[in-house]
Write an enzyme that holds these catalytic residues in place. Structure first.
Site, PDB file in Angstrom:
ATOM      1  N   CYS A 110      16.119  97.422  39.457  1.00  0.00           N
ATOM      2  CA  CYS A 110      16.115  96.705  38.183  1.00  0.00           C
ATOM      3  C   CYS A 110      15.708  95.246  38.387  1.00  0.00           C
ATOM      4  O   CYS A 110      16.330  94.509  39.145  1.00  0.00           O
ATOM      5  CB  CYS A 110      17.498  96.781  37.560  1.00  0.00           C
ATOM      6  SG  CYS A 110      17.628  95.906  36.008  1.00  0.00           S
ATOM      7  N   LYS A 138      46.212  71.422  20.447  1.00  0.00           N
ATOM      8  CA  LYS A 138      44.846  71.276  19.965  1.00  0.00           C
ATOM      9  C   LYS A 138      44.793  71.546  18.474  1.00  0.00           C
ATOM     10  O   LYS A 138      45.559  72.355  17.948  1.00  0.00           O
ATOM     11  CB  LYS A 138      43.932  72.277  20.678  1.00  0.00           C
ATOM     12  CG  LYS A 138      43.830  72.059  22.189  1.00  0.00           C
ATOM     13  CD  LYS A 138      43.248  70.702  22.496  1.00  0.00           C
ATOM     14  CE  LYS A 138      42.795  70.583  23.929  1.00  0.00           C
ATOM     15  NZ  LYS A 138      41.405  70.869  24.145  1.00  0.00           N
ATOM     16  N   ASP A 147      38.699  62.104  22.233  1.00  0.00           N
ATOM     17  CA  ASP A 147      37.623  62.948  22.737  1.00  0.00           C
ATOM     18  C   ASP A 147      36.604  62.065  23.437  1.00  0.00           C
ATOM     19  O   ASP A 147      35.713  61.498  22.811  1.00  0.00           O
ATOM     20  CB  ASP A 147      36.978  63.694  21.567  1.00  0.00           C
ATOM     21  CG  ASP A 147      36.241  64.920  22.038  1.00  0.00           C
ATOM     22  OD1 ASP A 147      36.305  65.228  23.242  1.00  0.00           O
ATOM     23  OD2 ASP A 147      35.603  65.569  21.198  1.00  0.00           O
ATOM     24  N   ASP A 185      31.611  32.963  20.828  1.00  0.00           N
ATOM     25  CA  ASP A 185      30.266  32.900  21.398  1.00  0.00           C
ATOM     26  C   ASP A 185      29.964  31.513  21.951  1.00  0.00           C
ATOM     27  O   ASP A 185      29.333  31.380  23.000  1.00  0.00           O
ATOM     28  CB  ASP A 185      29.224  33.252  20.322  1.00  0.00           C
ATOM     29  CG  ASP A 185      29.270  34.719  19.965  1.00  0.00           C
ATOM     30  OD1 ASP A 185      29.848  35.492  20.760  1.00  0.00           O
ATOM     31  OD2 ASP A 185      28.749  35.089  18.896  1.00  0.00           O
ATOM     32  N   CYS A 239      14.897  97.885  33.125  1.00  0.00           N
ATOM     33  CA  CYS A 239      14.202  98.768  34.055  1.00  0.00           C
ATOM     34  C   CYS A 239      14.190 100.232  33.623  1.00  0.00           C
ATOM     35  O   CYS A 239      13.540 101.059  34.251  1.00  0.00           O
ATOM     36  CB  CYS A 239      14.833  98.662  35.440  1.00  0.00           C
ATOM     37  SG  CYS A 239      16.511  99.330  35.507  1.00  0.00           S
ATOM     38  N   LEU A 269      45.884  69.181  31.348  1.00  0.00           N
ATOM     39  CA  LEU A 269      47.063  69.447  30.521  1.00  0.00           C
ATOM     40  C   LEU A 269      47.062  70.885  30.048  1.00  0.00           C
ATOM     41  O   LEU A 269      46.015  71.462  29.765  1.00  0.00           O
ATOM     42  CB  LEU A 269      47.044  68.548  29.282  1.00  0.00           C
ATOM     43  CG  LEU A 269      47.405  67.088  29.458  1.00  0.00           C
ATOM     44  CD1 LEU A 269      47.340  66.381  28.114  1.00  0.00           C
ATOM     45  CD2 LEU A 269      48.790  66.958  30.053  1.00  0.00           C
ATOM     46  N   CYS A 312      23.926  99.098  34.278  1.00  0.00           N
ATOM     47  CA  CYS A 312      22.644  99.670  34.682  1.00  0.00           C
ATOM     48  C   CYS A 312      22.823 100.175  36.101  1.00  0.00           C
ATOM     49  O   CYS A 312      23.310  99.469  36.972  1.00  0.00           O
ATOM     50  CB  CYS A 312      21.545  98.608  34.638  1.00  0.00           C
ATOM     51  SG  CYS A 312      20.098  99.014  35.637  1.00  0.00           S
ATOM     52  N   GLU A 323      50.849  60.941  21.243  1.00  0.00           N
ATOM     53  CA  GLU A 323      49.672  60.145  20.896  1.00  0.00           C
ATOM     54  C   GLU A 323      48.465  61.056  20.734  1.00  0.00           C
ATOM     55  O   GLU A 323      48.440  62.175  21.248  1.00  0.00           O
ATOM     56  CB  GLU A 323      49.394  59.066  21.948  1.00  0.00           C
ATOM     57  CG  GLU A 323      49.024  59.588  23.311  1.00  0.00           C
ATOM     58  CD  GLU A 323      48.765  58.423  24.274  1.00  0.00           C
ATOM     59  OE1 GLU A 323      47.704  57.797  24.134  1.00  0.00           O
ATOM     60  OE2 GLU A 323      49.615  58.157  25.140  1.00  0.00           O
ATOM     61  N   CYS A 341      18.699 101.238  30.702  1.00  0.00           N
ATOM     62  CA  CYS A 341      18.663  99.802  30.954  1.00  0.00           C
ATOM     63  C   CYS A 341      17.488  99.166  30.213  1.00  0.00           C
ATOM     64  O   CYS A 341      16.357  99.638  30.348  1.00  0.00           O
ATOM     65  CB  CYS A 341      18.538  99.536  32.451  1.00  0.00           C
ATOM     66  SG  CYS A 341      18.283  97.792  32.819  1.00  0.00           S
ATOM     67  N   LYS A 373      44.893  62.728  21.259  1.00  0.00           N
ATOM     68  CA  LYS A 373      44.090  62.991  22.455  1.00  0.00           C
ATOM     69  C   LYS A 373      42.655  62.636  22.110  1.00  0.00           C
ATOM     70  O   LYS A 373      41.986  63.353  21.359  1.00  0.00           O
ATOM     71  CB  LYS A 373      44.200  64.473  22.814  1.00  0.00           C
ATOM     72  CG  LYS A 373      43.550  64.838  24.127  1.00  0.00           C
ATOM     73  CD  LYS A 373      43.829  66.312  24.441  1.00  0.00           C
ATOM     74  CE  LYS A 373      43.472  66.629  25.876  1.00  0.00           C
ATOM     75  NZ  LYS A 373      42.047  66.412  26.158  1.00  0.00           N
ATOM     76  N   TYR A 416      46.498  55.854  28.776  1.00  0.00           N
ATOM     77  CA  TYR A 416      47.616  56.714  28.391  1.00  0.00           C
ATOM     78  C   TYR A 416      48.588  56.999  29.531  1.00  0.00           C
ATOM     79  O   TYR A 416      49.513  57.798  29.380  1.00  0.00           O
ATOM     80  CB  TYR A 416      47.117  58.016  27.778  1.00  0.00           C
ATOM     81  CG  TYR A 416      46.084  58.758  28.594  1.00  0.00           C
ATOM     82  CD1 TYR A 416      46.399  59.301  29.829  1.00  0.00           C
ATOM     83  CD2 TYR A 416      44.791  58.931  28.105  1.00  0.00           C
ATOM     84  CE1 TYR A 416      45.458  59.992  30.561  1.00  0.00           C
ATOM     85  CE2 TYR A 416      43.838  59.629  28.833  1.00  0.00           C
ATOM     86  CZ  TYR A 416      44.182  60.150  30.063  1.00  0.00           C
ATOM     87  OH  TYR A 416      43.245  60.837  30.786  1.00  0.00           O
TER      88      TYR A 416
END
Length: 676
Positions: free
Chosen positions: A435, A317, A120, A38, A414, A84, A429, A116, A411, A118, A228
């Site tokens: 409708c 995942k 988020d 600093d 309607c 990916l 429907c 490595e 439906c 992944k 990456y």
DNA sequence: CTACCTCGAGCTCA
DNA sequence: CTCGAGGTAG
């Protein structure tokens, strides 16, 4: 004091600060107390303050953020940012490894994989020219992202100048910007004290911080960058293996993931995955999987790409997160085509980083498969960016008053008859324009950006207009008066005038937009474009016979049938007539009958092309009817080879496959008037 | 599907 | 200040 000039002192302070910064943010190994850092930074600020002409954009003092931007500018990526392929369990990872070995004809030999976590966060691209940080961009759609340079400049782990020497003159680095959990917690703690809104998870906090137009806000957020890979590289060489590229990046001052490792074979990948999965919660940041890449770049090159993803990498995942909650009710939504979809209303539950309170139950078959009843305790899953789903019912916890899900006989909106077509799972429907739900959906679609692009005509307004009976079909929105609009909720004079202006502006449109806006079943943007091109005018299109329709690209019997139904329906044609009557208009298109001169042929594109990407070249060849394959074989009719072509070129020469360069390709495309 | 940012404009109350 | 619309991201 010494006799150093201000310029010399600035230089020496910057060197010191940059080195300490590198040790702290990139190597995670602080060498001096914060107070010392600093003190130097303040000294540098002081001298720079006295000598504003000596301030450069890559000075360590320039991380506090700048004046707000008016907007983010679009950035076209030199090389597209791909996604990916995902593997959701061990067997899918093994299948990936098997494919890799087969393509490389590696036999029993194990492949080296770089692994490595992944992270988020938000994917970004950093561009360094002559070692200076020049630009940062988001991924966007992979081709075009947004320029977030001034925000990224404030992130301490992004070097403003690369260290050492030996880096390429142009270096594009790809990585993830994320917020470490600790920073996220303290940011939220601060927000809570101030009574401000909290972020729900670190990923959203990172994404939100990057979307600030005022980079001074971004500067106050604890963001990190972790690299990456690389994108564009000019005038310089990189090592021949991915892991070595990463260490190079680290030497140049870029942060890489400390958990990166190289393993042997798919067994090594499994071990790495299991280890990280066990340690996942103790990591200082959120991750949603593990990325595995073939380590040798030469092998990566041989493997190449499939449409939007490399064949040499995969993300395994983590199992989707699951939570229990209660099914409060099932409502039935009526879509634009009349499809009736059961939607689960759930007791809100926090799963996978978001609060889930709705989930589609798809159709009657799905409801039957789950055997779900209202009041049941259900398991809800959300995997990464995947839509939340009801996975199963906990049968033991079914209350006695649980009620079965009853599909409507008519439906729900309607009251028209409903029908379940032969072999189809969906209930529809049959009311069509009668409708209100279908009318609303049709109008929303008509007004949407890619259709007629009517600014200001959003969901709520459509809702009001239809409910008030002011509008029954799309054409009637053009007859709305200022007085009618002002009478509506949240509609003042200004809003009404804006909407009227937007309506007026939308009248002048294009044929493909108009066709798309009609909302004919199975006719999306690209089919609409093909139809417009093929027939050139609305008159020609609406008079087309079934077989004429079938000759249009991407139009099969199903689409042709929907089109014919539309043109045979007096009410649909009347709607088109009223639209034309109120002044909706367009220029006819240049007819470009897709002659498909390359039909039946197989082409291959390799190497780097100058004026278009390989993807574009592929798309254009496909529009001429060619099949574009990934590898050269005896069946290949022609190879388009740019500079840097490797084994594919050799193989084509061996097999006597004709070879074309970019110029010849462009000429060919030109001859056949292929542009998009 | 959910969450986030930004903008314009309406609403509300002093 | 709050709402709606439009945009982004994963």
């Amino acid at each position: 004091m010494t006799s150093a000039t201000p310029a010399q002192e600035i230089h020496s302070l910057r060197e010191r600060l940059n080195t300490w910064n590198y040790q702290y943010y990139v190597l995670d190994d602080p060498q001096v107390p914060d107070a010392e850092y600093d003190r130097c930074l303040r000294r540098l600020e002081e001298i720079e303050g006295a000598h504003p002409d000596l301030v450069t954009p890559d000075s360590p003092t320039q991380r506090v953020g700048a004046e707000p931007l008016p907007a983010f500018l679009p950035v076209r990526h030199a090389l597209p940012m791909l996604s990916l392929e995902n593997a959701f369990d061990a067997s899918e990872l093994e299948a990936f490894d098997a494919r890799v070995r087969e393509r490389l004809a590696a036999g029993d030999e194990d492949i080296q994989y770089a692994c490595e976590p992944k992270l988020d966060g938000v994917a970004v691209s950093l561009l360094y020219r002559a070692g200076h940080f020049e630009r940062a961009a988001t991924r966007g759609d992979g081709t075009t992202g947004e320029d977030i340079t001034s925000n990224v400049r404030t992130i301490r782990s992004v070097p403003l100048t690369l260290r050492g020497a030996g880096y390429p003159a142009v270096l594009e680095v790809r990585g993830e910007i994320y917020m470490p959990r600790e920073g996220f917690e303290s940011l939220n703690a601060r927000a809570r004290e101030q009574g401000e809104k909290l972020f729900v998870n670190p990923r959203n906090a990172a994404a939100g911080s990057l979307r600030q137009l005022d980079s001074r806000v971004t500067a106050s957020r604890p963001l990190q960058m972790c690299c990456y890979g690389v994108g564009l590289v000019e005038d310089g060489d990189l090592p021949a293996a991915h892991a070595d590229v990463l260490s190079c990046l680290q030497d140049w001052g870029l942060r890489i993931n400390a958990e990166s490792a190289v393993v042997t074979g798919v067994d090594g990948c499994h071990a790495y995955f299991d280890n990280m999965a066990a340690r996942r919660n103790r990591l200082p940041y959120d991750i949603d999987g593990i990325v595995f890449k073939v380590n040798e770049l030469a092998l990566q090159q041989r493997l190449g790409f499939v449409s939007r993803a490399p064949r040499w990498a995969i993300a395994r995942k983590f199992p989707a997160q699951e939570e229990m909650t209660r099914l409060l009710a099932v409502e039935f939504q009526v879509g634009r085509t009349g499809a009736i979809t059961p939607v689960a209303r759930l007791e809100p539950v926090f799963v996978g980083g978001v609060t889930v309170s709705n989930a589609t139950l798809h159709n009657a078959d799905e409801v039957a498969r789950l055997d779900v009843r209202i009041g049941d305790t259900v398991i809800v899953r959300r995997a990464g960016d995947v839509i939340p789903q009801v996975v199963s019912v906990i049968a033991e916890q079914r209350p006695s008053e649980a009620k079965p899900v009853v599909f409507p006989q008519a439906c729900p909106v309607c009251g028209s008859a409903v029908e379940r077509a032969e072999g189809e799972a969906v209930l529809r429907c049959m009311g069509g324009i009668v409708c209100a739900a279908q009318r609303k959906a049709a109008i929303r679609h008509f007004a949407s950006r890619r259709a007629m692009d009517i600014d200001g005509l959003g969901d709520k307004l459509v809702e009001q207009l239809v409910d008030a009976g002011l509008v029954t079909g799309v054409a009637e929105i053009y007859s709305l008066t200022r007085e009618q609009l002002i009478a509506l909720e949240r509609m003042g004079e200004k809003s009404a005038d804006n909407l009227l202006a937007a309506l007026e502006a939308s009248k002048s449109t294009t044929l493909p937009r108009f066709i798309y806006a009609l909302g004919i079943r199975e006719v999306g943007e690209s089919t609409a474009r093909n139809l417009a091109r093929h027939f050139g005018s609305w008159e020609a299109l609406s008079a087309a016979s079934e077989s004429q329709l079938l000759s249009v690209e991407d139009v099969g019997p199903v689409v042709a049938d929907h089109l014919r139904q539309f043109f045979d329906s007096p009410s649909s044609l009347a709607a088109v007539e009223s639209l034309r009557a109120v002044g909706v208009d367009w220029e006819d298109e240049q007819v470009r009958v897709s002659a498909q001169p390359l039909a039946g042929q197989t082409w291959v594109v390799t190497g780097k092309l100058e004026s278009l990407t390989r993807e574009e070249a592929k798309a254009r060849l496909q529009s001429l009817g060619a099949r574009v394959a990934g590898s050269v074989s005896a069946n290949t009719n022609c190879l388009v080879a740019g500079p840097g072509a490797g084994t594919k070129l050799t193989r084509a020469q061996e097999l006597d496959v004709p070879i074309m360069d970019e110029q010849e390709l462009l000429q060919l495309l030109d001859e056949h008037a292929v542009s998009a």
